[in-house]
Design an enzyme around this catalytic site. Sequence first.
Site: not given
Ligand SMILES: *Cc1c(COP(=O)(O)O)cnc(C)c1O
Length: 358
Positions: A35, A130, A252, A300
């Site tokens: 993802k 969640r 800055y 930046m």
């Molecule tokens: C992102 C995600 C993972 C992977 O988690 P890691 O900590 O990166 O191994 C697994 N399951 C779900 C539902 C996720 O959203």
Amino acid sequence: MPRPIEAIIDLQALRNNVAVARRHAGASGVFAVVKADAYGHGLERVLPALEMADGFAVVELDAALRVRADAPSKPILLLEGFFDEQELIDISTHRLSAVVHERSQFDMLLAATLPQPIDVFVKINTGMNRLGFRVGDAAEVVADLRTCGNVRQVMAMTHFADADGARGVDWQMRPLLQLTDSLDLKICAANSAALLRYPQSHGAWVRPGIMLYGASPFEDVTAQRLGIRPVMTLRSRIIAVQTLAPGDSVGYGCTYVADRAMRIGIVAAGYGDGYPRHAPSGTPALVSGERVQTVGRVSMDTLVVDLAPVPRAGVDSEITLWGEGLPVEQVAGAAGTVSYELLTRVTPRVPFRVRDDG
Ligand SMILES: *Cc1c(COP(=O)(O)O)cnc(C)c1O
């Protein structure tokens, strides 16, 4: 010469990390989580090094379709399922698998007319709070899905809230196993931390993400000890050197004031490249293989490092901001965030280069 910042993606490191995940997974299938553009590494860039994965997991439908083009027959799981009926039809057409986590998705699936039935992972909320059905509602949901002509196979999925921390996974595994034992469901539960630490959570499928990219999911165990290697190295060069007298300030807000004569290196990297602006003075970097520290605010386009540990460094010296030799976890820790955020936030102006030496 162009502006010298670049992100190097080491496919051999990625292959090594997938092999580590494979080894821990034993007989379980490995969904490589890709993802967010493969945690910021670039989906198409990393796919050639993921042949050892048994399947892929993503959040975005367009990414799932891109993976499908590359992997015609492996399972591809959409971790948040689908958001409208057209997505559901695309999922069926391209033989993708979908999480169903909520009543409206369930209703959509039951009502749809699909080209072919799909594999469904029913998400169970075992404590993350969640996404997912309540444990008490799951039996009915599973029963309805099992009799639905749009569904080929039903499996159970959950996500751990503290697999990398003190609570572990057993408090969530207990209600999950009660359910899956009584309904005879296969399990997909383990993220990287659970895959590495809790074999009892592995089930039919595991879902490692961060470990594939070479960052440790644990605060108390280094990536090196886990046998995984950083895949992304963000590096740049020093493009100017300044000498400071005691009392001179840097950057800055004049937040850093020299208490001695100093040589500082100005680095072509800033928050416009995805380096965290909140990294305080003292955040580590590597110049010519030696550890140095940032001074002053990140801006930046530039950040500044104290060159005291590397007197021979100067304009054009190479600097590693994270990656090989400097775990991204350490930079993230200094900046008050996690490796995931730094990896996914490298901005489009940074050129990527793939390394794949023998
Ligand atoms: C992102 C995600 C993972 C992977 O988690 P890691 O900590 O990166 O191994 C697994 N399951 C779900 C539902 C996720 O959203």
